[in-house]
Design a protein around this motif. Structure first.
Motif, PDB file in Angstrom:
ATOM      1  N   GLY A  98      -1.249   2.519  -1.631  1.00 13.44           N
ATOM      2  CA  GLY A  98      -1.957   3.762  -1.919  1.00 13.44           C
ATOM      3  C   GLY A  98      -3.216   3.464  -2.700  1.00 13.44           C
ATOM      4  N   ILE A  99      -4.304   4.151  -2.340  1.00 16.64           N
ATOM      5  CA  ILE A  99      -5.551   4.034  -3.102  1.00 16.64           C
ATOM      6  C   ILE A  99      -5.801   5.413  -3.703  1.00 16.64           C
ATOM      7  N   ALA A 100      -5.683   5.494  -5.025  1.00 19.73           N
ATOM      8  CA  ALA A 100      -5.716   6.801  -5.680  1.00 19.73           C
ATOM      9  C   ALA A 100      -7.135   7.278  -5.933  1.00 19.73           C
ATOM     10  N   GLY A 101      -8.036   6.379  -6.246  1.00 19.35           N
ATOM     11  CA  GLY A 101      -9.388   6.846  -6.527  1.00 19.35           C
ATOM     12  C   GLY A 101     -10.320   5.713  -6.865  1.00 19.35           C
ATOM     13  N   THR A 109      -6.386  -5.067 -13.616  1.00 17.33           N
ATOM     14  CA  THR A 109      -5.556  -4.706 -14.764  1.00 17.33           C
ATOM     15  C   THR A 109      -4.331  -3.970 -14.258  1.00 17.33           C
ATOM     16  N   ARG A 110      -3.178  -4.353 -14.784  1.00 17.09           N
ATOM     17  CA  ARG A 110      -1.937  -3.665 -14.411  1.00 17.09           C
ATOM     18  C   ARG A 110      -1.730  -2.575 -15.446  1.00 17.09           C
ATOM     19  N   THR A 111      -1.763  -1.320 -15.001  1.00 14.65           N
ATOM     20  CA  THR A 111      -1.698  -0.203 -15.952  1.00 14.65           C
ATOM     21  C   THR A 111      -0.319   0.437 -16.011  1.00 14.65           C
ATOM     22  N   GLY A 112       0.560   0.084 -15.086  1.00 19.39           N
ATOM     23  CA  GLY A 112       1.886   0.697 -15.133  1.00 19.39           C
ATOM     24  C   GLY A 112       2.753   0.205 -14.001  1.00 19.39           C
ATOM     25  N   PHE A 113       3.987   0.662 -14.010  1.00 16.33           N
ATOM     26  CA  PHE A 113       4.943   0.267 -12.979  1.00 16.33           C
ATOM     27  C   PHE A 113       5.869   1.443 -12.706  1.00 16.33           C
ATOM     28  N   GLU A 114       6.030   1.770 -11.426  1.00 16.68           N
ATOM     29  CA  GLU A 114       6.949   2.841 -11.045  1.00 16.68           C
ATOM     30  C   GLU A 114       8.100   2.224 -10.269  1.00 16.68           C
ATOM     31  N   PRO A 115       9.281   2.098 -10.900  1.00 16.33           N
ATOM     32  CA  PRO A 115      10.390   1.441 -10.194  1.00 16.33           C
ATOM     33  C   PRO A 115      10.930   2.279  -9.044  1.00 16.33           C
ATOM     34  N   HIS A 148       6.449   0.040  -7.493  1.00 14.47           N
ATOM     35  CA  HIS A 148       5.001   0.031  -7.287  1.00 14.47           C
ATOM     36  C   HIS A 148       4.305  -0.331  -8.598  1.00 14.47           C
ATOM     37  N   GLU A 149       3.434  -1.338  -8.534  1.00 21.01           N
ATOM     38  CA  GLU A 149       2.564  -1.624  -9.669  1.00 21.01           C
ATOM     39  C   GLU A 149       1.341  -0.724  -9.576  1.00 21.01           C
ATOM     40  N   LEU A 150       0.875  -0.240 -10.713  1.00 22.29           N
ATOM     41  CA  LEU A 150      -0.372   0.525 -10.739  1.00 22.29           C
ATOM     42  C   LEU A 150      -1.473  -0.422 -11.209  1.00 22.29           C
ATOM     43  N   LEU A 151      -2.495  -0.554 -10.384  1.00 18.89           N
ATOM     44  CA  LEU A 151      -3.541  -1.535 -10.670  1.00 18.89           C
ATOM     45  C   LEU A 151      -4.923  -0.895 -10.721  1.00 18.89           C
ATOM     46  N   THR A 203      -8.461   2.401  -8.079  1.00 17.64           N
ATOM     47  CA  THR A 203      -7.101   2.547  -8.605  1.00 17.64           C
ATOM     48  C   THR A 203      -6.115   2.458  -7.442  1.00 17.64           C
ATOM     49  N   CYS A 204      -5.192   1.488  -7.514  1.00 15.05           N
ATOM     50  CA  CYS A 204      -4.304   1.201  -6.378  1.00 15.05           C
ATOM     51  C   CYS A 204      -2.844   1.210  -6.810  1.00 15.05           C
ATOM     52  N   ARG A 205      -1.981   1.476  -5.846  1.00 18.08           N
ATOM     53  CA  ARG A 205      -0.534   1.288  -6.021  1.00 18.08           C
ATOM     54  C   ARG A 205      -0.116   0.120  -5.145  1.00 18.08           C
ATOM     55  N   ARG A 206       0.476  -0.893  -5.773  1.00 16.89           N
ATOM     56  CA  ARG A 206       0.850  -2.100  -5.028  1.00 16.89           C
ATOM     57  C   ARG A 206       2.362  -2.150  -4.892  1.00 16.89           C
ATOM     58  N   LEU A 207       2.825  -2.216  -3.663  1.00 12.37           N
ATOM     59  CA  LEU A 207       4.275  -2.229  -3.404  1.00 12.37           C
ATOM     60  C   LEU A 207       4.812  -3.646  -3.586  1.00 12.37           C
ATOM     61  N   VAL A 208       5.629  -3.835  -4.640  1.00 11.45           N
ATOM     62  CA  VAL A 208       6.233  -5.147  -4.888  1.00 11.45           C
ATOM     63  C   VAL A 208       7.748  -4.987  -4.896  1.00 11.45           C
ATOM     64  N   GLU A 209       8.464  -6.092  -5.104  1.00 14.67           N
ATOM     65  CA  GLU A 209       9.911  -6.044  -5.181  1.00 14.67           C
ATOM     66  C   GLU A 209      10.315  -5.065  -6.283  1.00 14.67           C
ATOM     67  N   GLY A 210      11.065  -4.056  -5.926  1.00 15.52           N
ATOM     68  CA  GLY A 210      11.606  -3.159  -6.948  1.00 15.52           C
ATOM     69  C   GLY A 210      10.712  -2.021  -7.389  1.00 15.52           C
TER      70      GLY A 210
END
Lengths: 333, 278
Positions: free
Chosen positions: B159-162, A197-203, B178-181, B169-176
């Motif tokens: 990043g793996i937050a927890g 699930t995508r819960t957010g986006f940090e530009p 970080h997606e929170l997944l 809970t992950c942060r995925r580095l994409v173009e432009g």
């Protein structure tokens, strides 16, 4: 295998707008279609995709556009995207499928290649058709850009490849009016489950968006300390460039990881790359040597970066950058 | 622990880290006939980008308080050295997948064998991979393993937050950005450098790695179809290897004083204007 006769590209959208990389893929697709024959089809997944942008894919050279839409396809999620793409591949049987080597393409295609039992070549910079067989010839850099390999997929269809962004020009809108078919299909609901699930986006801020950047100003260890970054930032502002960094600069904490260019960072291929205080290690070259134009500023004439550059100044960046920034500002006025 | 089919839940995590041994030098030689790499006589190391996956796995185990991390590597017998290095960093064990029938595999056939080995390990919560290997540069094996095992995959994780209730809970580095997944386990996660700074092996770790038994699996130990293995099982074929031609001729300016420096900067701006970049 005779029913596989189409060339497909996978177009990408963000917020419903078709991205520039899709137009680059049209350039590749048209080139292959001219050699191989057959229709050029763009497949795209999203939600409420801009109708004019879909027509734009036709206007730039596609014969057919298949847009599969659902709320669950608004952002890239590997499972629903992969199931939809697999469904299209199995029902329409493209012979060639190209996607951009973006974070989406480089995730989706290797997943789908397994599901449809196809060969896949990553991050191609040259595509061609083999005369005798009609097979796709895929050329890609490997081992940090130190070698090029040409790869083909003789017996599996579709022949799949991801193509390095900015390795070709986007296809322009063609002068003659073109007819083409746009199919807008609701995505089948049974394909849309996702365990992610995508819960957010940090530009990231503008100057960090390296992969979209047409111009990049990159600093190396030669800037000596973090406080000197303003020299780089001032020049980047005048050039309307993103700011890149070598591994040294990131490891010292002067800039964050999303700025890093090179083997363990990003690969950029901007119209112009300017490196200041960058020595040009093999690892760094792997991330930038396909830039269209390379400019170097380094007090060390032996710096490796001079070997791949088009033009360079042998002098301290502390002397050059303020003058260059001022000269640029004056030239723009 | 979560079984691959989603049943059975406990607390301790079982993590698999597939790693690759890669040539350290940039002077890599190629076999012109088969188009594959000649690995003999070249210093070999753990793929530098796999070290971030190893570190991320160690931090997950520490966060959970307990767990097991198993390194897997497909390669020639000497790839056992790479597994020992991973154990020296703190992984619990290593399994070598080595068989002449695996040789020449592309990413399709490589992910097939790795997935078969992971299936054989039984209950696995998380498969952590480096973004790509520095020799092949494809980044296709991680998503390929996920596809074979029918697992979700989160790539480019910075990043793996927890972890709670079976969700990472992950942060995925994409173009432009970080997606929170939220990633439901079991899953495959491929990581980039910003996920964690790899630790160095400890003396105790090195001792433990020397004493570790590294079991070797051949094709006969895995539930695999012979026709899917190695070069024969690979859909892609390398037809040509060549060195890129460097056609650039650098115009080098060497200013000796301030006025020459101003001229050099003028020349750069003129150059940019000529290229229609300013």
């Amino acid at each position: 295998m005779h029913d596989h006769n189409n060339i497909w590209i996978l177009a990408e959208q963000r917020d419903g707008r078709v991205l520039r990389v899709s137009h680059e893929l049209i350039t590749r697709g048209r080139d292959l279609a001219a050699k191989r024959g057959g229709e050029l089809t763009a497949a795209i997944f999203g939600n409420a995709i801009d109708a004019a942008d879909l027509q734009g894919l036709i206007d730039r050279g596609c014969d057919r556009v298949i847009a599969m839409e659902a709320e669950a396809l608004e952002h890239f999620l590997v499972e629903p995207f992969a199931r939809c793409l697999q469904r299209l591949i199995e029902s329409r049987k493209p012979e060639i499928l190209l996607a951009a080597a973006t974070t989406t393409g480089r995730t989706l295609l290797p997943y789908v290649a397994i599901k449809v039992n196809a060969g896949l070549t990553a991050d191609c910079t040259v595509l061609d058709i083999e005369d005798e067989t009609g097979n796709l010839l895929q050329t890609r850099p490997a081992i940090g850009g130190n070698i090029l390999a040409t790869i083909k997929t003789p017996n599996h269809r579709p022949q799949m490849a991801t193509v390095r962004p900015r390795s070709t020009k986007p296809a322009p809108v063609l002068a003659e009016r073109r007819s083409g078919v746009i199919e807008r299909l609701p995505a089948p609901a049974d394909l849309l489950d996702s365990r992610i699930t995508r819960t957010g986006f940090e530009p990231l801020d503008e100057t960090t968006r390296l992969e979209d950047a047409d111009r990049v100003v990159c600093c190396g260890r030669g800037i000596k300390k973090g406080e000197n970054l303003s020299l780089i930032e001032d020049l980047a502002e005048q050039l309307d460039a993103a700011v890149g960094a070598t591994r040294d600069v990131v490891d010292r904490g002067w800039l964050s990881y999303p700025h890093q260019i090179g083997l363990s960072g990003k690969t950029v291929a901007p119209a112009v790359y300017l490196g200041a205080g960058v020595s040009g290690s093999i690892q760094h070259l792997a991330g930038m040597q396909t830039a269209e134009t390379i400019i170097v500023i380094n007090s060390d004439p032996e710096a490796q970066l001079f070997r791949v550059a088009d033009i360079g100044i042998v002098a301290s960046l502390f002397d050059v950058l303020p003058v260059l920034t001022k000269t640029l500002r004056a030239a723009k006025e | 622990m979560i079984h691959l089919d989603g049943s059975v839940i406990m607390t301790a995590m079982r993590i698999v880290v597939p790693i690759k041994q890669v040539p350290e030098t940039n002077a890599v030689r190629m076999d012109e006939e088969t188009g594959t790499m000649i690995r003999e006589g070249v210093e070999a190391v753990v793929n530098p980008l796999d070290l971030y996956a190893i570190e991320a796995a160690l931090q997950r185990r520490e966060a959970c308080g307990e767990g097991k991390i198993i390194a897997l590597s497909m390669g020639p017998p000497k790839a056992a050295i790479a597994l020992r290095e991973a154990i020296a960093m703190g992984l619990d064990s290593g399994v070598l997948l080595s068989d002449t029938r695996f040789a020449g595999a592309d990413t399709w056939a490589t992910s097939y064998v790795l997935a078969a080995a992971i299936r054989k390990l039984g209950e696995v919560d998380l498969i952590l991979c480096g973004e790509r290997a520095t020799d092949g540069d494809t980044g296709q094996v991680g998503p390929g393993i996920a596809a074979w095992l029918d697992l979700p995959v989160a790539t480019y994780v910075g990043g793996i937050a927890g972890f709670a209730d079976g969700v990472l809970t992950c942060r995925r580095l994409v173009e432009g950005g970080h997606e929170l997944l939220d990633v439901q386990l079991p899953a495959v996660v491929t990581v980039v450098k910003e996920v964690a700074a790899p630790r160095l092996p400890t003396l105790r770790g090195k001792q433990r790695s020397r004493q570790s038994d590294i079991p070797t699996c051949s094709a006969d130990d895995l539930d695999v179809e012979e026709s899917n293995l190695g070069l024969a099982g690979s859909p892609t074929r390398v037809v040509k290897i060549f060195r890129p031609s460097v056609a650039r001729q650098c115009e080098t300016l060497r200013p000796r004083d301030e006025s020459e420096l101003a001229e050099a900067c003028d020349r750069i701006v003129e150059f940019l204007q000529h290229k229609e970049l300013v």
